[in-house]
Design a protein around this motif. Sequence first.
Motif, PDB file in Angstrom:
ATOM      1  N   CYS A   1       0.829  -1.199   0.000  1.00  0.00           N
ATOM      2  CA  CYS A   1       0.000   0.000   0.000  1.00  0.00           C
ATOM      3  C   CYS A   1       0.867   1.254   0.000  1.00  0.00           C
ATOM      4  CB  CYS A   1      -0.876  -0.016   1.251  1.00  0.00           C
ATOM      5  SG  CYS A   1      -1.512   1.576   1.772  1.00  0.00           S
ATOM      6  N   LYS A   2       0.430   2.254  -0.751  1.00  0.00           N
ATOM      7  CA  LYS A   2       1.049   3.573  -0.657  1.00  0.00           C
ATOM      8  C   LYS A   2       0.160   4.359   0.311  1.00  0.00           C
ATOM      9  CE  LYS A   2       2.773   7.423  -3.292  1.00  0.00           C
ATOM     10  NZ  LYS A   2       4.192   7.441  -3.436  1.00  0.00           N
ATOM     11  N   VAL A   3       0.631   4.510   1.524  1.00  0.00           N
ATOM     12  CA  VAL A   3      -0.187   5.045   2.615  1.00  0.00           C
ATOM     13  C   VAL A   3      -0.307   6.559   2.552  1.00  0.00           C
ATOM     14  CG1 VAL A   3       1.697   5.285   4.287  1.00  0.00           C
ATOM     15  CG2 VAL A   3      -0.606   4.794   5.106  1.00  0.00           C
ATOM     16  N   LYS A   4      -1.458   7.037   3.002  1.00  0.00           N
ATOM     17  CA  LYS A   4      -1.671   8.475   3.169  1.00  0.00           C
ATOM     18  C   LYS A   4      -1.834   8.718   4.676  1.00  0.00           C
ATOM     19  CE  LYS A   4      -4.495  12.365   2.054  1.00  0.00           C
ATOM     20  NZ  LYS A   4      -5.743  12.912   1.651  1.00  0.00           N
ATOM     21  N   ILE A   5      -0.902   9.480   5.255  1.00  0.00           N
ATOM     22  CA  ILE A   5      -0.942   9.752   6.695  1.00  0.00           C
ATOM     23  C   ILE A   5      -2.132  10.662   6.994  1.00  0.00           C
ATOM     24  CG2 ILE A   5       0.272  10.756   8.679  1.00  0.00           C
ATOM     25  CD1 ILE A   5       1.487   8.127   7.646  1.00  0.00           C
ATOM     26  N   ARG A   6      -2.962  10.210   7.925  1.00  0.00           N
ATOM     27  CA  ARG A   6      -4.173  10.944   8.306  1.00  0.00           C
ATOM     28  C   ARG A   6      -3.997  11.657   9.643  1.00  0.00           C
ATOM     29  NH1 ARG A   6      -9.999   7.944   8.634  1.00  0.00           N
ATOM     30  NH2 ARG A   6      -9.543   7.523  10.799  1.00  0.00           N
ATOM     31  N   THR A   7      -3.281  11.031  10.563  1.00  0.00           N
ATOM     32  CA  THR A   7      -3.045  11.611  11.881  1.00  0.00           C
ATOM     33  C   THR A   7      -1.581  11.435  12.235  1.00  0.00           C
ATOM     34  OG1 THR A   7      -5.273  10.956  12.570  1.00  0.00           O
ATOM     35  CG2 THR A   7      -3.738  11.571  14.316  1.00  0.00           C
ATOM     36  N   ASP A   8      -0.948  12.534  12.683  1.00  0.00           N
ATOM     37  CA  ASP A   8       0.442  12.476  13.107  1.00  0.00           C
ATOM     38  C   ASP A   8       0.532  13.219  14.431  1.00  0.00           C
ATOM     39  OD1 ASP A   8       3.149  12.179  13.323  1.00  0.00           O
ATOM     40  OD2 ASP A   8       3.626  13.098  11.392  1.00  0.00           O
ATOM     41  N   ALA A   9       0.308  12.496  15.528  1.00  0.00           N
ATOM     42  CA  ALA A   9       0.284  13.096  16.864  1.00  0.00           C
ATOM     43  C   ALA A   9       1.334  12.423  17.745  1.00  0.00           C
ATOM     44  CB  ALA A   9      -1.108  12.924  17.480  1.00  0.00           C
ATOM     45  N   ASP A  10       1.536  12.971  18.926  1.00  0.00           N
ATOM     46  CA  ASP A  10       2.514  12.395  19.850  1.00  0.00           C
ATOM     47  C   ASP A  10       2.105  10.993  20.302  1.00  0.00           C
ATOM     48  OD1 ASP A  10       4.065  14.673  19.731  1.00  0.00           O
ATOM     49  OD2 ASP A  10       3.218  15.558  21.554  1.00  0.00           O
ATOM     50  N   GLU A  11       0.789  10.755  20.454  1.00  0.00           N
ATOM     51  CA  GLU A  11       0.302   9.487  20.998  1.00  0.00           C
ATOM     52  C   GLU A  11       0.119   8.404  19.942  1.00  0.00           C
ATOM     53  OE1 GLU A  11      -1.538  12.352  21.250  1.00  0.00           O
ATOM     54  OE2 GLU A  11      -0.855  12.991  23.226  1.00  0.00           O
ATOM     55  N   LEU A  12      -0.068   8.821  18.669  1.00  0.00           N
ATOM     56  CA  LEU A  12      -0.285   7.831  17.619  1.00  0.00           C
ATOM     57  C   LEU A  12      -0.078   8.438  16.244  1.00  0.00           C
ATOM     58  CD1 LEU A  12      -3.261   8.269  16.017  1.00  0.00           C
ATOM     59  CD2 LEU A  12      -4.080   7.618  18.251  1.00  0.00           C
ATOM     60  N   ARG A  13       0.163   7.556  15.275  1.00  0.00           N
ATOM     61  CA  ARG A  13       0.191   7.940  13.854  1.00  0.00           C
ATOM     62  C   ARG A  13      -0.776   7.008  13.155  1.00  0.00           C
ATOM     63  NH1 ARG A  13       4.781   7.625  10.612  1.00  0.00           N
ATOM     64  NH2 ARG A  13       4.079   9.423   9.476  1.00  0.00           N
ATOM     65  N   GLU A  14      -1.530   7.560  12.229  1.00  0.00           N
ATOM     66  CA  GLU A  14      -2.517   6.755  11.536  1.00  0.00           C
ATOM     67  C   GLU A  14      -2.440   7.020  10.046  1.00  0.00           C
ATOM     68  OE1 GLU A  14      -6.858   5.692  12.840  1.00  0.00           O
ATOM     69  OE2 GLU A  14      -6.845   7.681  11.904  1.00  0.00           O
ATOM     70  N   GLY A  15      -2.458   5.948   9.275  1.00  0.00           N
ATOM     71  CA  GLY A  15      -2.421   6.063   7.827  1.00  0.00           C
ATOM     72  C   GLY A  15      -3.556   5.283   7.201  1.00  0.00           C
ATOM     73  N   VAL A  16      -4.017   5.774   6.055  1.00  0.00           N
ATOM     74  CA  VAL A  16      -5.111   5.152   5.322  1.00  0.00           C
ATOM     75  C   VAL A  16      -4.547   4.461   4.090  1.00  0.00           C
ATOM     76  CG1 VAL A  16      -7.294   5.586   4.117  1.00  0.00           C
ATOM     77  CG2 VAL A  16      -6.632   7.016   6.062  1.00  0.00           C
ATOM     78  N   CYS A  17      -5.016   3.241   3.856  1.00  0.00           N
ATOM     79  CA  CYS A  17      -4.608   2.488   2.672  1.00  0.00           C
ATOM     80  C   CYS A  17      -5.840   2.160   1.840  1.00  0.00           C
ATOM     81  CB  CYS A  17      -3.930   1.176   3.073  1.00  0.00           C
ATOM     82  SG  CYS A  17      -2.237   1.393   3.632  1.00  0.00           S
ATOM     83  N   HIS A  18      -5.752   2.457   0.552  1.00  0.00           N
ATOM     84  CA  HIS A  18      -6.786   2.072  -0.409  1.00  0.00           C
ATOM     85  C   HIS A  18      -6.111   1.129  -1.398  1.00  0.00           C
ATOM     86  CE1 HIS A  18      -9.492   5.141   1.112  1.00  0.00           C
ATOM     87  NE2 HIS A  18      -8.533   6.037   0.978  1.00  0.00           N
ATOM     88  N   THR A  19      -6.488  -0.158  -1.367  1.00  0.00           N
ATOM     89  CA  THR A  19      -5.881  -1.144  -2.256  1.00  0.00           C
ATOM     90  C   THR A  19      -6.973  -1.958  -2.945  1.00  0.00           C
ATOM     91  OG1 THR A  19      -5.765  -2.906  -0.602  1.00  0.00           O
ATOM     92  CG2 THR A  19      -3.898  -1.383  -0.682  1.00  0.00           C
TER      93      THR A  19
END
Length: 158
Positions: free
Chosen positions: A70-88
């Motif tokens: 997956c080529k991820v798109k970072i949605r959240t970049d915070a101190d407590e967590l990072r979240e990325g979205v994958c569309h495959t």
Amino acid sequence: MSQRIDRGSIGRIATAAGSLGLLLLATACGGSGSDDAGTAAKSSPTNVSATVAGVVAPAKVEVIADLTGCKVKIRTDADELREGVCHTKKGDYLITTFPQEKYKLTWLDAAAVYGGKYLVGPRWVVSAKPALLERLRPQLGGKIQQLRGVGPAPAPTE
């Protein structure tokens, strides 16, 4: 004449000998030298599933995304967590990573309100439909975890 060897020298000699031994072992087990690509592909460590090899993906969104193609798109970049979205082609999913295990546990406690299944590894969680989690698990390792939701249980279907 006798020559004294200090402990530091012995440690350096032992380290060098150990390194040489590992190098010899690695090169001796490197391959048979045949050009049979089929045999090499079948025995390649990259063709062994993560769950069989006992490997679990590291806690970095981009690395986990890469392991799943997956080529991820970072949605959240915070101190407590990072979240990325994958569309495959396999489906859509979220990859959430945490700097410490305690943040993952807090996140899972909060997600328990919604219920559902998640693929969980050390300091990471993948959220997707259960069938997709089953397909991602051999690539990432981890365990599929069922979280119970809050509220009344659904009525039985007949």
